[in-house]
Enzyme design. Structure first.
Site, PDB file in Angstrom:
ATOM      1  CB  CYS A 100      -0.900  -0.016   1.234  1.00  0.00           C
ATOM      2  SG  CYS A 100      -1.733   1.554   1.521  1.00  0.00           S
ATOM      3  CB  CYS A 104      -4.814   6.345  -3.158  1.00  0.00           C
ATOM      4  SG  CYS A 104      -3.417   5.286  -3.493  1.00  0.00           S
ATOM      5  CB  THR A 191      -3.731   4.507   4.917  1.00  0.00           C
ATOM      6  OG1 THR A 191      -4.712   3.536   5.256  1.00  0.00           O
ATOM      7  CG2 THR A 191      -2.770   3.913   3.911  1.00  0.00           C
ATOM      8  CD  GLU A 260      -3.524   1.187   7.292  1.00  0.00           C
ATOM      9  OE1 GLU A 260      -4.269   2.083   7.731  1.00  0.00           O
ATOM     10  OE2 GLU A 260      -3.365   0.980   6.065  1.00  0.00           O
ATOM     11  CG  HIS A 295     -10.102   4.829  -0.754  1.00  0.00           C
ATOM     12  ND1 HIS A 295      -8.952   5.277  -1.363  1.00  0.00           N
ATOM     13  CD2 HIS A 295      -9.687   3.993   0.232  1.00  0.00           C
ATOM     14  CE1 HIS A 295      -7.893   4.740  -0.769  1.00  0.00           C
ATOM     15  NE2 HIS A 295      -8.308   3.953   0.198  1.00  0.00           N
ATOM     16  CE1 TYR A 299      -8.819   0.712  -0.956  1.00  0.00           C
ATOM     17  CE2 TYR A 299      -8.859  -1.608  -0.404  1.00  0.00           C
ATOM     18  CZ  TYR A 299      -8.655  -0.301  -0.035  1.00  0.00           C
ATOM     19  OH  TYR A 299      -8.254  -0.004   1.234  1.00  0.00           O
ATOM     20  CB  CYS A 302      -3.836   0.038  -5.150  1.00  0.00           C
ATOM     21  SG  CYS A 302      -5.006  -0.521  -3.901  1.00  0.00           S
ATOM     22  CD  GLU A 450      -5.016  -1.056   2.801  1.00  0.00           C
ATOM     23  OE1 GLU A 450      -3.976  -1.635   2.466  1.00  0.00           O
ATOM     24  OE2 GLU A 450      -5.099   0.158   2.941  1.00  0.00           O
TER      25      GLU A 450
HETATM   26 FE1  SF4 Z   1      -3.300   1.866  -0.124  1.00  0.00          FE
HETATM   27 FE2  SF4 Z   1      -4.668   1.037  -2.250  1.00  0.00          FE
HETATM   28 FE3  SF4 Z   1      -5.810   2.719  -0.506  1.00  0.00          FE
HETATM   29 FE4  SF4 Z   1      -3.812   3.514  -2.149  1.00  0.00          FE
HETATM   30  S1  SF4 Z   1      -5.888   2.829  -2.737  1.00  0.00           S
HETATM   31  S2  SF4 Z   1      -4.037   3.981   0.012  1.00  0.00           S
HETATM   32  S3  SF4 Z   1      -2.544   1.700  -2.193  1.00  0.00           S
HETATM   33  S4  SF4 Z   1      -5.156   0.606  -0.142  1.00  0.00           S
HETATM   34 FE    FE Z   2      -6.675   1.521   1.939  1.00  0.00          FE
END
Ligand code: SF4
Ligand code: FE
Length: 486
Positions: A100, A104, A191, A260, A295, A299, A302, A450
């Site tokens: 991670c 983001c 995060t 975290e 968000h 996902y 990422c 996550e």
């Molecule tokens: Fe982490 Fe993915 Fe969230 Fe970006 S989108 S902060 S990489 S979990």
């Molecule tokens: Fe996340």
């Protein structure tokens, strides 16, 4: 400088006096802490890739506010192409760090607050949007990493914020003055917040009039007085404390990681120019929904990038084990590809079906973004299961790399843990440790748990799906076809 280099980012973190606690002690030098440093490296990659010509299209954008070229992480999406490029950027970073990379959440918060403040102002006659535009300009100019802070501890889940026996279970305003507000509470699962420059806070729920003090959005610098950071442990984190060569082999992915934190706001002052919502409880739900949508889209990028690395790990360990030609192994890898690309398809779909908001920026298609994240709560678990199946039980029964280096027992390990004869035993061990890390260690925190709870737990997406689907129209479709007249 609107696009900072990796070194400029790293320099910007130096010499900050943050109140960070880990293992019951204050951490004075987070930059060089073996548990924290890999997470800093992951964020640093968002700067490093932005400076590589090959990644220019996905990693950078042109600011609609200043006309300058900026890191996409500080961009306000101006088209569905921007939304698609965001997903591609996240996939590239997942492939590069297999972790991670944290940045983001702030980008998603900025885009959600941008359109929400515009609509709050239109409805209430406030002037939050203007303030927020100034904030975005500053973030773009300085190429800031912003921590998006939404999730409150929530206390007794049956009770709304204002009904909790402890009023601090949700972040709230405790004092208002001519200069600004004072806030108290905490945000959980933060995060990458100590790798950031700013904390951008949003409410976590739709609010009622009684919860007015909890309908608050604002920004504070990471160094603000009253912020306390309590570091979250991750599975097998102590392996990071051994920085020897063999210790690094046992870590699996020694260079990169997530972060975290439980972040406490112990009466933090916020000047009015950094307050973006204060009491407009009717609009809290809109902000939450938009942030969650962005968000949930994230996902689909990422985790797909991480999945790409895991597919590579499955194919490589099959080569090392000599099982690559077995038809069931080939089929399992095909299944991993199918699942991973399905997630990507969802990320691209919710982006391409995005729409312009009243403020002018683009919002993802919320129904499809929720479908995307719902799949992310499931498919990575199956991808991980298939990878563990292909790797074999040895990934959890391996001796330590220190034994591999031991003159007495090392030769036994060399001999008995060899797979195909052309591959050095150490390479096989390195790969097995990598797989262990991603399926059970710190990497699994990012890839599995996550995926389940980040951007909202599975039920949150199901509620959104049921709310967003026009069921009446579907009933009409069937009635027409079946000749039903009521
Ligand atoms: Fe982490 Fe993915 Fe969230 Fe970006 S989108 S902060 S990489 S979990
Ligand atoms: Fe996340």
């Amino acid at each position: 400088m609107a696009i900072k280099t990796k070194n400029e980012y790293l320099k910007s973190l130096e010499g900050r006096n943050l109140k960070i606690y880990m293992f019951g002690e204050r951490v004075d030098d987070p930059m060089n802490h073996p548990i924290i440093r890999p997470s800093i490296n992951s964020v640093a990659m968002t700067y490093e890739l932005a400076n590589k010509p090959d990644f220019e299209d996905v990693m950078t954008a042109t600011s609609h506010l200043t006309g300058e070229r900026i890191n996409r992480y500080t961009h306000i999406h101006q088209s569905t192409e921007d939304l698609i490029n965001k997903v591609k950027m996240l996939r590239a970073l997942g492939q590069t760090t297999c972790s991670c990379f944290q940045r983001c959440v702030g980008m998603d918060a900025m885009n959600a607050i941008y359109s929400s403040t515009y609509e709050i102002d239109t409805a209430e006659g406030t002037d939050y949007h203007k303030r927020f535009v100034e904030y975005v300009k500053h973030a773009q100019k300085e190429d800031l990493t912003i921590d998006g802070a939404m999730t409150d501890p929530k206390g007794d889940r049956r009770l709304r914020p204002g009904d909790q026996p402890d009023p601090d279970m949700f972040v709230h305003v405790v004092k208002e003055t001519k200069e600004g507000i004072v806030v108290r509470g905490a945000k959980a699962h933060q995060t990458g917040c100590i790798n950031s420059h700013e904390i951008l806070v949003m409410p976590t729920l739709a609010m009622r009039q009684e919860d007015k003090d909890y309908a608050v959005s604002f920004a504070v610098p990471v160094e603000a007085e009253g912020l306390v950071y309590i570091y979250g442990r991750q599975s097998m984190d102590m392996r990071k404390m051994d920085e020897s060569d063999s210790g690094k082999i046992d870590q699996g992915n020694a260079c990169f990681g997530g972060q975290e934190i439980l972040l406490v706001f112990d009466d933090v002052f916020v000047p009015w120019e950094k307050v973006f919502m204060c009491g407009e409880y009717q609009h809290s739900g809109m902000l939450v929904e938009r942030f969650a949508g962005y968000h949930r889209q994230s996902y689909g990028g990422c985790k797909v990038g991480v999945g790409d690395v895991l597919i590579g790990a499955a194919a490589l360990i099959a080569d090392y084990n000599g099982t690559q030609k077995a038809s069931h192994i080939k089929d399992k890898i095909i299944e991993m590809i199918h699942l991973n690309e399905t997630l990507y398809a969802c990320g691209i779909a919710c982006s391409s079906q995005g729409e312009k908001t009243a403020s002018g920026n683009y919002l993802v298609n919320l129904l499809l973004a929720n479908v995307c994240k719902q799949n992310v709560t499931r498919f990575p678990y199956e991808i991980s299961r298939l990878l563990q199946d292909i790797a074999g039980g040895i990934m959890v029964t391996l001796p330590s790399a220190k034994d591999l280096k031991n003159p007495e027992v090392g030769p036994y390990i060399e001999k008995y843990l060899k797979g195909v004869s052309s591959v050095p035993t150490e390479n096989r061990i390195r790969l097995l440790r990598f797989i262990e890390n991603m399926c059970l260690g710190c990497g699994a925190t990012c890839y599995l748990t996550e995926s389940m709870h980040g951007a909202g737990s599975p039920q949150a997406q199901r509620i959104m799906m049921s709310r967003m689907l026009d069921m009446g129209a579907r009933k009409e479709m069937v009635k027409r076809l079946a000749g039903i007249k009521e």
